[in-house]
Design an enzyme around this catalytic site. Structure first.
Site, PDB file in Angstrom:
ATOM      1  N   ARG A  51       2.207  -3.079  23.438  1.00 16.24           N
ATOM      2  CA  ARG A  51       1.842  -1.994  22.530  1.00 16.24           C
ATOM      3  C   ARG A  51       1.852  -2.530  21.103  1.00 16.24           C
ATOM      4  O   ARG A  51       2.860  -3.043  20.635  1.00 16.24           O
ATOM      5  CB  ARG A  51       2.824  -0.818  22.655  1.00 16.24           C
ATOM      6  CG  ARG A  51       2.759  -0.100  23.999  1.00 16.24           C
ATOM      7  CD  ARG A  51       1.448   0.652  24.129  1.00 16.24           C
ATOM      8  NE  ARG A  51       1.351   1.387  25.386  1.00 16.24           N
ATOM      9  CZ  ARG A  51       0.771   0.931  26.488  1.00 16.24           C
ATOM     10  NH1 ARG A  51       0.243  -0.301  26.477  1.00 16.24           N
ATOM     11  NH2 ARG A  51       0.707   1.660  27.586  1.00 16.24           N
ATOM     12  N   GLU A  52       0.709  -2.426  20.421  1.00 19.36           N
ATOM     13  CA  GLU A  52       0.630  -2.871  19.029  1.00 19.36           C
ATOM     14  C   GLU A  52       1.056  -1.742  18.107  1.00 19.36           C
ATOM     15  O   GLU A  52       0.683  -0.579  18.321  1.00 19.36           O
ATOM     16  CB  GLU A  52      -0.782  -3.326  18.703  1.00 19.36           C
ATOM     17  CG  GLU A  52      -1.175  -4.595  19.455  1.00 19.36           C
ATOM     18  CD  GLU A  52      -2.600  -5.023  19.198  1.00 19.36           C
ATOM     19  OE1 GLU A  52      -2.925  -6.181  19.507  1.00 19.36           O
ATOM     20  OE2 GLU A  52      -3.383  -4.192  18.681  1.00 19.36           O
ATOM     21  N   ARG A  78     -11.293   5.601  -2.126  1.00 17.20           N
ATOM     22  CA  ARG A  78     -10.476   5.035  -1.050  1.00 17.20           C
ATOM     23  C   ARG A  78     -11.291   3.969  -0.321  1.00 17.20           C
ATOM     24  O   ARG A  78     -12.265   4.277   0.374  1.00 17.20           O
ATOM     25  CB  ARG A  78     -10.046   6.139  -0.081  1.00 17.20           C
ATOM     26  CG  ARG A  78      -8.956   7.063  -0.635  1.00 17.20           C
ATOM     27  CD  ARG A  78      -7.741   6.280  -1.063  1.00 17.20           C
ATOM     28  NE  ARG A  78      -6.570   7.117  -1.304  1.00 17.20           N
ATOM     29  CZ  ARG A  78      -5.434   6.645  -1.786  1.00 17.20           C
ATOM     30  NH1 ARG A  78      -5.336   5.370  -2.100  1.00 17.20           N
ATOM     31  NH2 ARG A  78      -4.406   7.443  -1.959  1.00 17.20           N
ATOM     32  N   ALA A  90       0.268  11.063  -4.641  1.00 17.09           N
ATOM     33  CA  ALA A  90       1.025  10.462  -3.544  1.00 17.09           C
ATOM     34  C   ALA A  90       1.294   8.998  -3.849  1.00 17.09           C
ATOM     35  O   ALA A  90       0.657   8.407  -4.726  1.00 17.09           O
ATOM     36  CB  ALA A  90       0.249  10.600  -2.224  1.00 17.09           C
ATOM     37  N   LEU A  92       3.547   5.165  -2.133  1.00 18.29           N
ATOM     38  CA  LEU A  92       4.439   4.520  -1.177  1.00 18.29           C
ATOM     39  C   LEU A  92       5.895   4.664  -1.600  1.00 18.29           C
ATOM     40  O   LEU A  92       6.214   4.707  -2.794  1.00 18.29           O
ATOM     41  CB  LEU A  92       4.117   3.020  -1.079  1.00 18.29           C
ATOM     42  CG  LEU A  92       2.753   2.614  -0.536  1.00 18.29           C
ATOM     43  CD1 LEU A  92       2.600   1.106  -0.602  1.00 18.29           C
ATOM     44  CD2 LEU A  92       2.584   3.096   0.890  1.00 18.29           C
ATOM     45  N   GLU A 108       5.647   9.453  -8.924  1.00 17.17           N
ATOM     46  CA  GLU A 108       4.213   9.468  -8.664  1.00 17.17           C
ATOM     47  C   GLU A 108       3.525  10.626  -9.383  1.00 17.17           C
ATOM     48  O   GLU A 108       2.405  10.489  -9.869  1.00 17.17           O
ATOM     49  CB  GLU A 108       3.951   9.557  -7.153  1.00 17.17           C
ATOM     50  CG  GLU A 108       4.356   8.316  -6.366  1.00 17.17           C
ATOM     51  CD  GLU A 108       3.537   7.088  -6.722  1.00 17.17           C
ATOM     52  OE1 GLU A 108       2.400   7.247  -7.236  1.00 17.17           O
ATOM     53  OE2 GLU A 108       4.017   5.977  -6.488  1.00 17.17           O
ATOM     54  N   GLU A 112       0.557   9.558 -11.847  1.00 21.61           N
ATOM     55  CA  GLU A 112      -0.818   9.832 -11.443  1.00 21.61           C
ATOM     56  C   GLU A 112      -1.454  10.989 -12.204  1.00 21.61           C
ATOM     57  O   GLU A 112      -2.653  10.957 -12.480  1.00 21.61           O
ATOM     58  CB  GLU A 112      -0.883  10.100  -9.933  1.00 21.61           C
ATOM     59  CG  GLU A 112      -0.592   8.855  -9.091  1.00 21.61           C
ATOM     60  CD  GLU A 112      -1.067   8.997  -7.660  1.00 21.61           C
ATOM     61  OE1 GLU A 112      -1.264  10.132  -7.193  1.00 21.61           O
ATOM     62  OE2 GLU A 112      -1.242   7.953  -7.000  1.00 21.61           O
ATOM     63  N   GLY A 131       0.184   7.094  17.633  1.00 25.24           N
ATOM     64  CA  GLY A 131      -0.193   6.223  18.737  1.00 25.24           C
ATOM     65  C   GLY A 131      -0.078   4.746  18.412  1.00 25.24           C
ATOM     66  O   GLY A 131       0.064   3.913  19.320  1.00 25.24           O
ATOM     67  N   GLU A 135       3.896   5.050  10.127  1.00 27.35           N
ATOM     68  CA  GLU A 135       3.824   5.672   8.807  1.00 27.35           C
ATOM     69  C   GLU A 135       4.121   7.163   8.900  1.00 27.35           C
ATOM     70  O   GLU A 135       3.540   7.891   9.710  1.00 27.35           O
ATOM     71  CB  GLU A 135       2.447   5.500   8.167  1.00 27.35           C
ATOM     72  CG  GLU A 135       2.378   6.136   6.776  1.00 27.35           C
ATOM     73  CD  GLU A 135       0.963   6.215   6.218  1.00 27.35           C
ATOM     74  OE1 GLU A 135       0.836   6.344   4.996  1.00 27.35           O
ATOM     75  OE2 GLU A 135       0.009   6.142   7.006  1.00 27.35           O
ATOM     76  N   GLU A 158      -6.795   3.537  -9.635  1.00 31.85           N
ATOM     77  CA  GLU A 158      -6.124   4.578 -10.409  1.00 31.85           C
ATOM     78  C   GLU A 158      -6.799   4.833 -11.754  1.00 31.85           C
ATOM     79  O   GLU A 158      -6.734   5.936 -12.301  1.00 31.85           O
ATOM     80  CB  GLU A 158      -4.652   4.221 -10.621  1.00 31.85           C
ATOM     81  CG  GLU A 158      -3.765   4.413  -9.403  1.00 31.85           C
ATOM     82  CD  GLU A 158      -3.950   3.301  -8.367  1.00 31.85           C
ATOM     83  OE1 GLU A 158      -4.545   2.247  -8.722  1.00 31.85           O
ATOM     84  OE2 GLU A 158      -3.530   3.477  -7.223  1.00 31.85           O
TER      85      GLU A 158
END
Length: 222
Positions: A51-52, A78, A90, A92, A108, A112, A131, A135, A158
């Site tokens: 499973r990856e 994006r 949003a 990380l 953020e 932003e 699956g 994240e 940005e």
């Protein structure tokens, strides 16, 4: 009267279920913001399958709601889908620090869109691709908004983003029409609409985040 979300019941109802044991793991790719890992996992019946899994730092998103029931939104490019889309502010999580998720969200929001907020709570947690990726995105609700100076954007995506305050009702329509496609953003829009309608109350800002990713950050720090 606003309702408190109920806890979903485990369908196994206390009965023993299979433990998907990871027999071995191999790092196939190790990048700046994610890694790809190949796990050998023992399946029901004893077979071992590959499973990856994409490892990720995790992220936060902010439904910044003003007193006119508008959300502060950004329109930005994006590269993965090759076009600009509407999203909530949003970013990380910092995988190299002990920064609390809400502090990352506050950072953020300022960086932003140049906004701070007096009141913070938890709306929803979103695992977009369970699956193959760990994240998870925590979507916060921010209210009592104040505009502040926004730091100068870097010379990348940005620097090109557009900031607008969009009526919540228009965003619900956008999600249903297909104009709004970012997963955590859609979840945040509908959750915020439920809060505004008085049907639900948000969770505390420090509510348990069951699926917050930890493996990628821990491995990079180790």
């Amino acid at each position: 009267m606003a309702r408190t979300p109920a806890t979903l019941v485990d369908p196994h109802d206390g009965h023993a279920s299979h433990t998907f044991e990871v027999v071995s793991s191999e790092i196939l790719y190790d990048g700046a913001i994610f890694a790809l890992r190949g796990d050998k996992v023992r399946m029901p019946g004893g077979r071992v399958a590959t499973r990856e899994k994409v490892e990720h730092f995790g992220a936060v998103s902010v439904a910044a709601l003003d007193d006119q029931d508008r959300l502060v939104m950004i329109y930005q490019y994006r590269p993965a889908i090759g076009r600009r889309i509407w999203e909530m502010p949003a970013g990380l999580l910092d995988g190299g620090s002990d920064e609390e998720p809400v502090e990352a969200a506050k950072r953020e929001l300022v960086e932003e869109v140049g906004v701070t907020a007096d009141d913070w709570s938890t709306l929803v947690d979103v695992v977009g691709c369970p699956g193959f990726a760990d994240e998870s995105v925590r979507v916060f609700l921010a209210r009592g908004l104040h505009e502040v100076d926004r730091p100068e954007a870097a010379d990348d995506e940005e620097a090109d983003l557009v900031v607008r305050r969009v009526p919540l009702a228009d965003l619900v329509t956008g999600a249903m029409s297909g104009d709004l496609v970012n997963g955590p953003c859609i979840a945040g829009v509908f959750a915020a609409a439920e809060v505004v309608a008085g049907r639900f109350s948000p969770r505390p800002v420090d509510a348990e985040w069951i699926d917050r990713p930890t493996q990628y950050a821990a491995r990079r720090q180790g």
